[in-house]
Design a protein around this motif. Structure first.
Motif, mmCIF file in Angstrom:
data_model
loop_
_atom_site.group_PDB
_atom_site.id
_atom_site.type_symbol
_atom_site.label_atom_id
_atom_site.label_comp_id
_atom_site.label_asym_id
_atom_site.label_seq_id
_atom_site.Cartn_x
_atom_site.Cartn_y
_atom_site.Cartn_z
ATOM 1 N N GLY A 1 0.614 -1.905 0.083
ATOM 2 C CA GLY A 1 -0.071 -0.077 -0.188
ATOM 3 C C GLY A 1 0.543 1.233 0.040
ATOM 4 N N SER A 2 -0.030 2.230 0.234
ATOM 5 C CA SER A 2 0.640 3.612 -0.084
ATOM 6 C C SER A 2 1.550 3.615 1.421
ATOM 7 C CB SER A 2 0.045 4.830 -0.017
ATOM 8 O OG SER A 2 -1.172 4.820 -1.236
ATOM 9 N N PRO A 3 2.614 3.985 1.348
ATOM 10 C CA PRO A 3 3.812 3.803 1.856
ATOM 11 C C PRO A 3 3.139 5.127 3.493
ATOM 12 C CG PRO A 3 5.552 5.179 0.379
ATOM 13 C CD PRO A 3 3.918 4.752 0.141
ATOM 14 N N ALA A 4 3.436 4.803 4.867
ATOM 15 C CA ALA A 4 2.854 5.756 5.493
ATOM 16 C C ALA A 4 3.062 7.349 5.917
ATOM 17 C CB ALA A 4 3.038 5.561 7.141
ATOM 18 N N SER A 5 4.259 7.815 5.725
ATOM 19 C CA SER A 5 5.379 9.230 4.759
ATOM 20 C C SER A 5 5.519 8.862 3.725
ATOM 21 C CB SER A 5 6.996 9.146 5.115
ATOM 22 O OG SER A 5 6.951 9.620 4.973
ATOM 23 N N PRO A 6 4.787 10.092 3.104
ATOM 24 C CA PRO A 6 4.667 10.914 1.405
ATOM 25 C C PRO A 6 6.029 11.631 1.343
ATOM 26 C CG PRO A 6 2.808 12.387 3.604
ATOM 27 C CD PRO A 6 4.084 10.890 4.267
ATOM 28 N N ASN A 7 6.777 11.849 2.854
ATOM 29 C CA ASN A 7 7.980 12.240 2.266
ATOM 30 C C ASN A 7 9.169 10.687 1.724
ATOM 31 O OD1 ASN A 7 8.318 15.054 2.877
ATOM 32 N ND2 ASN A 7 8.155 14.450 5.525
ATOM 33 N N LEU A 8 9.039 9.673 1.990
ATOM 34 C CA LEU A 8 9.528 8.585 1.482
ATOM 35 C C LEU A 8 9.683 8.385 -0.080
ATOM 36 C CD1 LEU A 8 10.903 6.203 2.086
ATOM 37 C CD2 LEU A 8 8.808 4.882 2.843
ATOM 38 N N CYS A 9 8.230 9.082 -0.707
ATOM 39 C CA CYS A 9 7.323 8.881 -1.737
ATOM 40 C C CYS A 9 8.920 9.664 -2.829
ATOM 41 C CB CYS A 9 6.299 9.169 -1.950
ATOM 42 S SG CYS A 9 5.112 8.324 -1.553
ATOM 43 N N VAL A 10 9.509 10.561 -1.753
ATOM 44 C CA VAL A 10 10.504 11.523 -3.174
ATOM 45 C C VAL A 10 11.282 11.363 -2.632
ATOM 46 C CG1 VAL A 10 11.001 13.732 -3.559
ATOM 47 C CG2 VAL A 10 8.762 12.857 -3.212
ATOM 48 N N GLY A 11 11.992 10.374 -1.555
ATOM 49 C CA GLY A 11 13.126 10.124 -0.956
ATOM 50 C C GLY A 11 13.906 9.158 -1.046
ATOM 51 N N VAL A 12 12.844 8.378 -2.135
ATOM 52 C CA VAL A 12 13.595 7.024 -2.494
ATOM 53 C C VAL A 12 14.703 7.237 -3.344
ATOM 54 C CG1 VAL A 12 12.999 4.976 -3.179
ATOM 55 C CG2 VAL A 12 12.042 5.244 -1.380
ATOM 56 N N CYS A 13 13.449 7.291 -4.400
ATOM 57 C CA CYS A 13 14.703 7.661 -6.176
ATOM 58 C C CYS A 13 14.482 9.016 -6.443
ATOM 59 C CB CYS A 13 14.366 6.839 -7.197
ATOM 60 S SG CYS A 13 14.742 5.419 -5.889
ATOM 61 N N GLY A 14 13.377 9.945 -5.770
ATOM 62 C CA GLY A 14 13.957 11.347 -6.023
ATOM 63 C C GLY A 14 11.650 11.511 -7.051
ATOM 64 N N LYS A 15 11.607 12.983 -6.914
ATOM 65 C CA LYS A 15 10.750 13.315 -7.305
ATOM 66 C C LYS A 15 9.603 12.692 -8.864
ATOM 67 C CE LYS A 15 9.937 17.999 -5.745
ATOM 68 N NZ LYS A 15 9.767 19.430 -6.289
ATOM 69 N N GLU A 16 10.714 12.089 -9.259
ATOM 70 C CA GLU A 16 10.390 11.190 -10.537
ATOM 71 C C GLU A 16 10.029 9.934 -10.598
ATOM 72 O OE1 GLU A 16 12.926 9.452 -14.992
ATOM 73 O OE2 GLU A 16 14.271 10.543 -13.617
ATOM 74 N N TYR A 17 10.124 9.537 -9.683
ATOM 75 C CA TYR A 17 9.906 8.620 -8.978
ATOM 76 C C TYR A 17 8.447 8.507 -7.831
ATOM 77 C CZ TYR A 17 13.137 6.305 -11.962
ATOM 78 O OH TYR A 17 13.769 5.382 -13.416
ATOM 79 N N LYS A 18 7.983 9.581 -7.476
ATOM 80 C CA LYS A 18 7.188 9.533 -6.426
ATOM 81 C C LYS A 18 6.255 8.573 -6.294
ATOM 82 C CE LYS A 18 4.782 13.905 -7.077
ATOM 83 N NZ LYS A 18 4.778 15.460 -6.646
ATOM 84 N N ASN A 19 5.634 8.610 -7.097
ATOM 85 C CA ASN A 19 4.022 8.042 -7.594
ATOM 86 C C ASN A 19 3.968 6.767 -7.647
ATOM 87 O OD1 ASN A 19 2.620 10.123 -6.835
ATOM 88 N ND2 ASN A 19 2.817 11.065 -9.176
ATOM 89 N N LYS A 20 5.212 5.449 -7.630
ATOM 90 C CA LYS A 20 5.971 4.311 -8.305
ATOM 91 C C LYS A 20 6.144 3.910 -7.027
ATOM 92 C CE LYS A 20 7.261 5.914 -13.023
ATOM 93 N NZ LYS A 20 6.426 4.948 -13.888
ATOM 94 N N VAL A 21 6.351 4.848 -6.015
ATOM 95 C CA VAL A 21 6.415 3.972 -4.652
ATOM 96 C C VAL A 21 5.792 3.309 -3.843
ATOM 97 C CG1 VAL A 21 8.041 4.260 -2.483
ATOM 98 C CG2 VAL A 21 9.065 5.583 -4.329
ATOM 99 N N ILE A 22 5.136 2.318 -3.579
ATOM 100 C CA ILE A 22 4.364 1.431 -2.778
ATOM 101 C C ILE A 22 5.731 0.938 -1.668
ATOM 102 C CG2 ILE A 22 2.406 1.348 -4.891
ATOM 103 C CD1 ILE A 22 3.881 -1.840 -5.035
ATOM 104 N N GLU A 23 4.614 0.327 -0.209
ATOM 105 C CA GLU A 23 5.138 0.028 0.789
ATOM 106 C C GLU A 23 5.161 -2.062 1.200
ATOM 107 O OE1 GLU A 23 5.833 -0.111 5.514
ATOM 108 O OE2 GLU A 23 4.753 2.277 4.367
ATOM 109 N N LEU A 24 5.632 -2.895 1.120
ATOM 110 C CA LEU A 24 5.319 -4.564 1.055
ATOM 111 C C LEU A 24 5.182 -4.171 2.741
ATOM 112 C CD1 LEU A 24 7.004 -7.540 0.522
ATOM 113 C CD2 LEU A 24 5.300 -6.990 2.320
ATOM 114 N N ASN A 25 3.857 -3.541 3.349
ATOM 115 C CA ASN A 25 3.327 -2.984 4.398
ATOM 116 C C ASN A 25 2.987 -4.388 5.756
ATOM 117 O OD1 ASN A 25 0.944 -3.523 3.637
ATOM 118 N ND2 ASN A 25 0.937 -1.469 3.120
ATOM 119 N N ARG A 26 2.912 -5.211 5.362
ATOM 120 C CA ARG A 26 2.073 -6.808 5.798
ATOM 121 C C ARG A 26 2.982 -7.894 5.516
ATOM 122 N NH1 ARG A 26 2.189 -3.099 9.047
ATOM 123 N NH2 ARG A 26 0.576 -2.518 10.435
ATOM 124 N N LEU A 27 3.613 -9.180 6.011
ATOM 125 C CA LEU A 27 3.777 -10.182 5.713
ATOM 126 C C LEU A 27 3.792 -11.280 6.779
ATOM 127 C CD1 LEU A 27 5.037 -12.562 4.094
ATOM 128 C CD2 LEU A 27 7.103 -12.184 4.490
#
Length: 210
Positions: free
Chosen positions: A49-75
């Motif tokens: 699902g969507s990461p809890a922190s919006p800043n993470l979405c930009v922080g991983v690979c920059g603004k270019e990829y912010k809408n492509k970031v998702i989190e494996l949040n439960r296993l």
């Protein structure tokens, strides 16, 4: 592969697992849900699902990829399964994604989780987040669920350090470009004793919901 099958499931089918069997005891954001089936019986769930922190979405690979970031949040899987089932399950879930994707997941040091399932499935390790405190509720809800009209500042919760893993999905060229844009430093895999939490609760929903 002859014993287990991995298929998409309704996110409602994960709720009992997440609220009573998983140690977090709360529902995360769920955009994709997958079930691990053994003899047509649900033996595990994995959610993204969507990461809890919006800043993470930009922080991983920059603004270019912010809408492509998702989190494996439960296993979460049943006790007593073969040792390599978790890595098979995660690997099978990742293969379900066909479009370019940046996936992040965390292993909670407070629960003595190292993240060996991510190491076994070739995720990139980018270090551990810092332990901190922030506002929180008794149900451990994240701040994005709060009512902005209520002052929660007097209620602070500890947020433990978490090992952070990254996985890129896409063509060889896309993955190479994502790696080039990765903002975190790649570090060696951590090692240590991995401890399991009590996951003995048996969900009542055992089969696939059609």
């Amino acid at each position: 592969k002859d014993i287990y099958k991995v298929e998409p499931i309704n996110k409602e089918q994960t709720h009992e697992w997440l609220l009573y069997k998983h140690y977090a005891k709360r529902l995360p954001s769920i955009s994709y849900a997958f079930g691990l089936f053994k003899d047509k019986e649900l033996a595990g769930i994995c959610t993204f699902g969507s990461p809890a922190s919006p800043n993470l979405c930009v922080g991983v690979c920059g603004k270019e990829y912010k809408n492509k970031v998702i989190e494996l949040n439960r296993l979460c899987i049943k006790d007593g399964l073969e040792n390599n089932v978790s890595s098979y399950f995660v690997s099978s879930c990742l293969k379900m994604f066909k479009n370019e994707q940046v996936i992040v997941s965390y292993s909670d040091t407070d629960m003595n989780h190292i993240g060996y399932v991510y190491q076994a499935t070739n995720w990139i390790y980018t270090g551990a987040s810092k332990e901190r405190t922030d506002i929180g509720l008794d149900d451990n809800s994240h701040s994005r669920h709060y009512d902005k009209n209520i002052d929660y500042s007097k209620n602070r919760k500890k947020r433990s350090s978490k090992h952070r893993y990254i996985y890129f999905i896409g063509s060889k060229t896309q993955r190479r470009y994502m790696l080039k844009n990765l903002k975190y430093k790649i570090e060696p895999y951590p090692k240590g004793e991995n401890k399991r939490y009590d996951a003995s609760y048996k969900p009542t929903i055992q089969g696939k919901l059609f």
